[in-house]
Design an enzyme around this catalytic site. Structure first.
Site, mmCIF file in Angstrom:
data_model
loop_
_atom_site.group_PDB
_atom_site.id
_atom_site.type_symbol
_atom_site.label_atom_id
_atom_site.label_comp_id
_atom_site.label_asym_id
_atom_site.label_seq_id
_atom_site.Cartn_x
_atom_site.Cartn_y
_atom_site.Cartn_z
ATOM 1 N N ASP A 155 23.644 18.523 23.830
ATOM 2 C CA ASP A 155 22.222 18.532 23.487
ATOM 3 C C ASP A 155 21.425 18.626 24.783
ATOM 4 O OD1 ASP A 155 19.635 18.094 22.512
ATOM 5 O OD2 ASP A 155 20.299 16.643 21.019
ATOM 6 N N ARG A 194 18.091 18.900 24.963
ATOM 7 C CA ARG A 194 16.689 18.570 24.755
ATOM 8 C C ARG A 194 16.244 17.395 25.629
ATOM 9 N NH1 ARG A 194 16.704 18.097 18.291
ATOM 10 N NH2 ARG A 194 18.672 17.038 18.850
#
Length: 394
Positions: A326, A328
């Site tokens: 991930d 983000r």
């Protein structure tokens, strides 16, 4: 409390209404710091156009291109002048290729004159793995601390440019060819500093009333990151209620699910369901964050989809492409919530990482509100992977 917007300048529709971050790193347009940041921005743009960029870190200097098939003529021209390139990949991609990374973030491979442009592209692009299965044998090259920093900066630039994180590099020769001085030159420290601090600084640029289905009393507010990244949006639903903690949803943009109604994920259901639930409660916000594909960008997400068609799950697909599970960041969301006066929230999510990420940035998440929807035959495996590999409450 939601802050009212003053009139914007008629001559400049992008006049910032507020600074939601902690201040710009380029306050003085003629300062040395601003010049460094401007060069980082130019480097990202150059790489998207498949132009070469020079990166320095201490005593190390390199010239880089994206390791893809975007400009084979440029690759051939540089190879003719400087010899075959040294591929640099992330440790995630190295693990896929069975190359020892020994804990390093980047791995430099020895150059080979017999590698074609397709072979070099396949080192970066996992969707070509089946078409080019015999990439080795690989020989890694030892690097010192300065070279490691330069290589890490090179891959960070590629990620920020929404390209695959694999580079073709040429270490600095005794003398660069004529014309090399005209290429964009960036310092690794500036790349690292902007990557660490830039995403958390956003300006509120524009806002307007926007009645939407299930939440007609809504306003849409646009935020622009000061690091030049894509804009984020906040849909503020209802009127401030001092007696209630606002219900908030962080929603990463999903072109395929939100707009096209893809059945491979549950993003469209989550988006529309969140608006409906916040509208029913009467007070809260949906943050629409420009973090497609868990932060890897739409083009890379399509490559990840192609890998899923080959049998890999959503987590393994990202890793095979050289990304983290991930990519983000929660800094933009935290800055937007502070600007909206929503530092104490109820968070509509199944993802414990979102709760932890916001709390680490100083927000008070008083409750995690579940947000689940019925599965379909196309997304059952996707949701099971989120449950089993990334800890979602599903």
């Amino acid at each position: 409390m939601v802050k009212a917007s003053p009139p914007t300048s008629a001559s400049d529709p992008d006049t910032p209404r507020s600074q939601a971050g902690s201040g710009s790193t380029t306050a003085d347009p003629f300062g040395a710091d601003a010049a460094l940041m401007h060069r980082v921005a130019r480097a990202q743009d150059d790489l998207r156009r498949w132009y070469p960029v020079r990166v320095t870190a201490g005593s190390a200097e390199l010239l880089m291109l994206p390791a893809g098939s975007g400009n084979p003529a440029m690759l051939a021209a540089l190879s003719d002048r400087l010899g075959p390139p040294h591929p640099v990949i992330t440790r995630e991609r190295a693990a896929v290729l069975k190359v020892q990374h020994k804990g390093h973030e980047t791995v430099r491979l020895a150059p080979r004159a017999d590698r074609s442009a397709l072979d070099l592209a396949a080192l970066a692009d996992a969707t070509l793995d089946l078409a080019t299965p015999l990439k080795g044998p690989f020989t890694t090259e030892p690097t010192d601390a300065d070279a490691d920093r330069a290589q890490a900066a090179a891959l960070t630039l590629l990620k920020r440019a929404r390209l695959l994180p694999a580079a073709l590099i040429w270490p600095a020769p005794d003398r660069w060819p004529d014309g090399a001085a005209a290429l964009t030159l960036v310092e690794a420290d500036a790349v690292a500093r902007l990557a660490e601090t830039g995403p958390g600084r956003v300006h509120r640029i524009a806002e307007a009333r926007l009645p939407v289905a299930h939440a007609p009393d809504s306003r849409l507010i646009g935020y622009r990151p000061t690091d030049g990244g894509p804009e984020h949006f906040a849909l503020v639903i209802g009127q401030p209620d001092r007696a209630a903690v606002p219900l908030v949803r962080l929603h990463s943009e999903c072109f395929t699910g939100d707009l096209l109604g893809s059945l491979k994920c549950d993003c469209g259901d989550q988006l529309r369901g969140a608006i409906q639930r916040i509208g029913a409660v009467g007070w809260g916000a949906l943050l629409y964050l420009a973090q497609e594909g868990r932060g890897i960008g739409l083009m890379s997400k399509l490559k990840a989809y192609a890998l899923q068609d080959q049998g890999h799950d959503t987590v393994d697909a990202n890793l095979r492409l050289g990304f983290g599970v991930d990519e983000r960041l929660f800094d933009p969301a935290a800055a937007m919530l502070r600007d909206l006066g929503m530092e104490r929230i109820r968070l509509l999510t199944n993802n414990p990482a979102k709760v932890a990420g916001l709390e680490a940035l100083g927000l008070d998440v008083v409750e995690r509100v579940p947000h689940t929807f019925a599965t379909n035959p196309h997304n059952e495996a996707y949701l099971a992977t989120k449950r089993d590999k990334t800890g979602h409450y599903l």
